[in-house]
Every structure is written in C-alpha cells, then in structure tokens.
Design an enzyme around this catalytic site. Structure first.
Site, short mmCIF file in Angstrom:
data_model
loop_
_atom_site.label_atom_id
_atom_site.label_comp_id
_atom_site.label_asym_id
_atom_site.label_seq_id
_atom_site.Cartn_x
_atom_site.Cartn_y
_atom_site.Cartn_z
N HIS A 79 16.59 0.41 26.53
CA HIS A 79 15.14 0.48 26.36
C HIS A 79 14.68 1.63 25.48
CE1 HIS A 79 15.67 3.55 29.38
NE2 HIS A 79 14.43 3.96 29.17
C1 UD1 Z 1 9.16 5.53 29.72
C2 UD1 Z 1 9.65 6.95 29.47
C3 UD1 Z 1 11.16 6.94 29.37
C4 UD1 Z 1 11.80 6.29 30.55
C5 UD1 Z 1 11.22 4.91 30.74
C6 UD1 Z 1 11.80 4.25 31.96
C7 UD1 Z 1 8.15 8.39 28.15
C8 UD1 Z 1 7.93 8.99 26.81
N1 UD1 Z 1 9.13 7.47 28.21
O1 UD1 Z 1 9.49 4.76 28.57
O2 UD1 Z 1 11.62 8.27 29.29
O3 UD1 Z 1 13.19 6.21 30.36
O4 UD1 Z 1 9.80 5.02 30.87
O5 UD1 Z 1 11.33 2.96 32.14
O6 UD1 Z 1 7.47 8.73 29.09
N2 UD1 Z 1 5.05 -1.64 29.79
C9 UD1 Z 1 4.72 -2.71 30.55
N3 UD1 Z 1 4.53 -2.52 31.90
C10 UD1 Z 1 4.64 -1.31 32.50
C11 UD1 Z 1 4.98 -0.21 31.68
C12 UD1 Z 1 5.17 -0.40 30.34
O7 UD1 Z 1 4.62 -3.84 30.06
O8 UD1 Z 1 4.48 -1.22 33.73
C13 UD1 Z 1 5.29 -1.84 28.33
C14 UD1 Z 1 4.08 -1.62 27.48
O9 UD1 Z 1 4.15 -2.51 26.42
C15 UD1 Z 1 4.30 -0.21 26.95
C16 UD1 Z 1 5.82 -0.17 26.82
O10 UD1 Z 1 6.31 -0.95 27.90
O11 UD1 Z 1 3.63 0.02 25.78
C17 UD1 Z 1 6.37 1.23 26.92
O12 UD1 Z 1 5.96 1.88 28.11
P1 UD1 Z 1 5.90 3.51 28.15
O13 UD1 Z 1 5.60 3.96 29.52
O14 UD1 Z 1 5.03 3.98 27.02
O15 UD1 Z 1 7.35 3.93 27.75
P2 UD1 Z 1 8.77 3.40 28.29
O16 UD1 Z 1 9.47 2.79 27.15
O17 UD1 Z 1 8.60 2.60 29.54
#
Ligand code: UD1
Length: 368
Positions: free
Chosen positions: A207
């Site tokens: 991821h």
């Molecule tokens: C975040 C953390 C990362 C961690 C990961 C674990 C940061 C910078 N990154 O990355 O260190 O390893 O979480 O999962 O804080 N989304 C959903 N549903 C959710 C959450 C996210 O659909 O409940 C999607 C959205 O499109 C979002 C994307 O995932 O834009 C990324 O989510 P985000 O929390 O920004 O970063 P992660 O890649 O999850």
C-alpha cells in the site's frame, strides 16, 4: 484526581498499538485516559472492526477528518484537535507510530503547552520521500518523552541530540496485541476458510505510495505477483489506496476477486490478517507492522522496499529487503521456498509486556 492523558489514534496501524496501552493504563489505575480518534481511517473495515476485535473503548473524542491531501488532512486534524485541547486540556497527549494523525496531534498539543509522549519513537528509514519519515522526525522533535521499540531508535535519537533522560527502550506494543490474539487467530483458520493449505500459500500486502501510486511500478509488481502465483497461490488483501490507484490506472480487472491463484480480498480484520500471516509459507509486504509481525511469527518476509526504519527485523528477525526489482523478488522468493532463510531469534522486549512498561513510564514521568 488522576492525571488525564489523551491516547490518539487515526489510522489502522495505530489501533493495534493503542489497545495494549489503554488496557495497561486502565489496569494500573495511576492515570485516567480519553481515546481520541481523528477519523483519518473511517471505513468500517479499516477502523470499527479493530475497535471491536481489540476491545478498545469507544472514542471520547472523534474528529471525523476523513481523507485528503497531506496538507488538508493535517490541517483539519490540527484545527479540530486544538479545539478539544482548549476545552479540556489533558496532562499529556500520547501519540503512536508515524501517520499524519501522529504528527498533527503532536503539533496541536505542544503549541498549547501540553507535553507529548511518542510511542514508537526514534525509527528512521532515512528516506524523506516517505511521508511517514517526515512524520517521525517532526513528532520526535516535538515530543517530551520518547518511548522506543528497538535499539536503533535509541541510537537515532542520541545522534539527533535528544537527551537520554527523555528516551526509554520499552519494546514493541504492537507485539503485545499479536501475542494476546495469536491463539484466537490460529483457531480462526482463515486460510482453510479460503480453501488454502496452511503453509501452502504466500500472503501479500502492498500500500505504500512508492509502490502503488505510479501505474508503471504497480503494473510491474502485479506482473511479478502473477508470475509467483504460478508457483504458490497468493492471498492479497487490497488496501483502499491500492484499489483507488489501480482504478485510476485502468487495471482494476487484475485485482478482481475470484482468481484462484491470486486471491484478492478486501482489507482484512485484525484476527484474519494475523491468521493468514501466521500460517503463510512466506509474506511479501511493504508495511512496517507486517515486517515486525512476521519477525515474531518466524515467517520469511520479503519487504518490497529499499530501506526499513525497523532494522532489528532484518538483524534478528526473518525480514529481507528486496526492493521492487522483479529479479530480486524472484530470487528471494525462491530462497524462502527452499528454506535458505534465517530462522529468526527473539527480539529483546518484544515480549507482550510493552504496554505495561509504557503505562508505568508515563505515570512515573507525570508523577502519578
Ligand atoms: C496511512 C498512513 C500509512 C499507514 C497506512 C496504513 C500516513 C501518511 N500514512 O496511509 O503510514 O501505513 O495508513 O493503512 O498517515 N481510504 C479509504 N478508506 C479509509 C481510509 C482511506 O477509502 O478508511 C482511501 C482514500 O482514498 C484515501 C487513501 O485511502 O485517500 C489513503 O488514505 P490515507 O489515510 O491518506 O493514507 P494511507 O495510504 O491509508
């Protein structure tokens, strides 16, 4: 009156770290606490299920910030958490790991004179293109008490000039959660329920932005995974970021469920992922937490990154850095299947008692 501390979580890996600390603080009875959820992760399968499985008390504060660019997400957390801190300032704010919520809540707190305790301090990948590395460096610069999971963390903080009086090696709180749930996870038999033989499949989790956001990199990794799946079936829970990136790039079909040898699944609950990891022949990942979990489970782990902020998993554990080059991934996969892999050793203080040490250190530091 007991001092009140805020325990802050926002994203999936935070929940596994917060749970044992909340349990220990409650059992020790020296501090009161509020659980703060920023809402960085919000899907039921990325958040609620972990609260339920790990027995985390419902959040007293929920900021509901949702997704966004780094700037927007961090800013929303800052603004909303500050309002709560102003209304009811705690004695300290305890943050975990390296996600945006960790950094944002630390910054909101220190600006109001509320001290910050960082659990999992000191880890460094020395790769500033990783958003987590920025979060680690800044959070450690802001924290007053720095609780460290492995010796490299102490060395990094000492080199950065942090006084030893503010650092403690307490071990790995996430491993408390693993050890507490391993029996239940094994009993769950998640592999068997997917018609996979224990020891007869590989688990994949990917991821990181560096692996999934660029369509060419992601396509190259999917090529290798498809190739490896001809040797051993792969089971692959897909993170929402990866799904969104695949959709943008137009190859969602390659991640469709129902392929017999590349079994794509939705994000898995904690117990199912642990069940799958514990019974895997080998794991391919870019997750920090999975590198640690496989080290304790003694399962060979190929980390599809060029660096790790958790070097003890390579030095004592079962982790090897293989980057994203197909040739290196192929060779390491063959080594793992042939048993040409370190058996792994116990890692000091990754013993199921780290949450209790964290609770005692915070209480002592606050004079409770
Ligand atoms: C975040 C953390 C990362 C961690 C990961 C674990 C940061 C910078 N990154 O990355 O260190 O390893 O979480 O999962 O804080 N989304 C959903 N549903 C959710 C959450 C996210 O659909 O409940 C999607 C959205 O499109 C979002 C994307 O995932 O834009 C990324 O989510 P985000 O929390 O920004 O970063 P992660 O890649 O999850």
């Amino acid at each position: 009156m007991k001092p009140v501390v805020d325990l802050v979580a926002g994203a999936r890996p935070n929940f596994m770290k917060l749970a044992p600390v909340a349990r220990a603080v409650a059992a020790q009875g020296r501090l009161a606490f509020r659980v703060v959820h920023t809402g960085q992760h919000y899907d039921a399968g990325m958040s609620d299920v972990f609260f339920a499985e790990l027995g985390i008390p419902a959040p007293a504060v929920h900021l509901e910030v949702g997704s966004g660019t780094h700037g927007a997400q961090t800013a929303r957390i800052l603004e909303r958490y500050e309002a709560h801190l102003l209304a009811a300032p705690p004695a300290a704010v305890v943050v975990f790991g390296d996600v945006n919520s960790t950094l944002a809540c630390s910054l909101a707190a220190v600006k109001l004179g509320v001290p910050v305790v960082h659990v999992e301090a000191g880890l460094r990948s020395f790769d500033r293109t990783m958003p987590e590395e920025i979060n680690r460096v800044v959070t450690d610069a802001l924290a007053s008490l720095l609780l460290v999971s492995e010796p490299s963390g102490l060395a990094n903080l000492a080199r950065e000039g942090v006084e030893a009086s503010r650092t403690r090696l307490v071990g790995n709180v996430m491993i408390d959660t693993l050890l507490a749930h391993l029996e239940a996870a094994r009993a769950r038999g998640t592999a068997a329920s997917l018609a996979l033989e224990p020891g007869g499949y590989a688990l994949v989790t990917l991821h990181r932005p560096s692996n999934v956001d660029d369509p060419r990199t992601l396509a190259g990794l999917l090529d290798v995974l498809e190739e490896l799946s001809e040797t051993l079936p792969l089971v692959y829970p897909i993170h929402p970021r990866t799904l969104a990136a695949a959709e943008r790039a137009g190859f969602l079909a390659r991640l469709r469920p129902g392929r017999p040898r590349l079994r794509c699944l939705p994000p898995q609950p904690y117990l199912d992922l642990l069940s799958l990891a514990a019974a895997a022949r080998v794991v391919l990942t870019d997750s920090g937490g999975v590198q640690e979990e496989t080290a304790v489970l003694r399962v060979p782990c190929l980390t599809l990154r060029d660096n790790t902020e958790r070097p003890v998993t390579v030095e004592l554990g079962t982790n090897r850095l293989v980057g994203s080059d197909p040739q290196r991934i192929r060779a390491a996969f063959a080594d793992a299947l042939a048993g040409r892999w370190p058996a792994g050793q116990d890692i000091p203080l990754w013993d199921g008692q780290a949450g209790a040490r964290v609770g005692h250190e915070i209480a002592a530091w606050l004079g409770a």
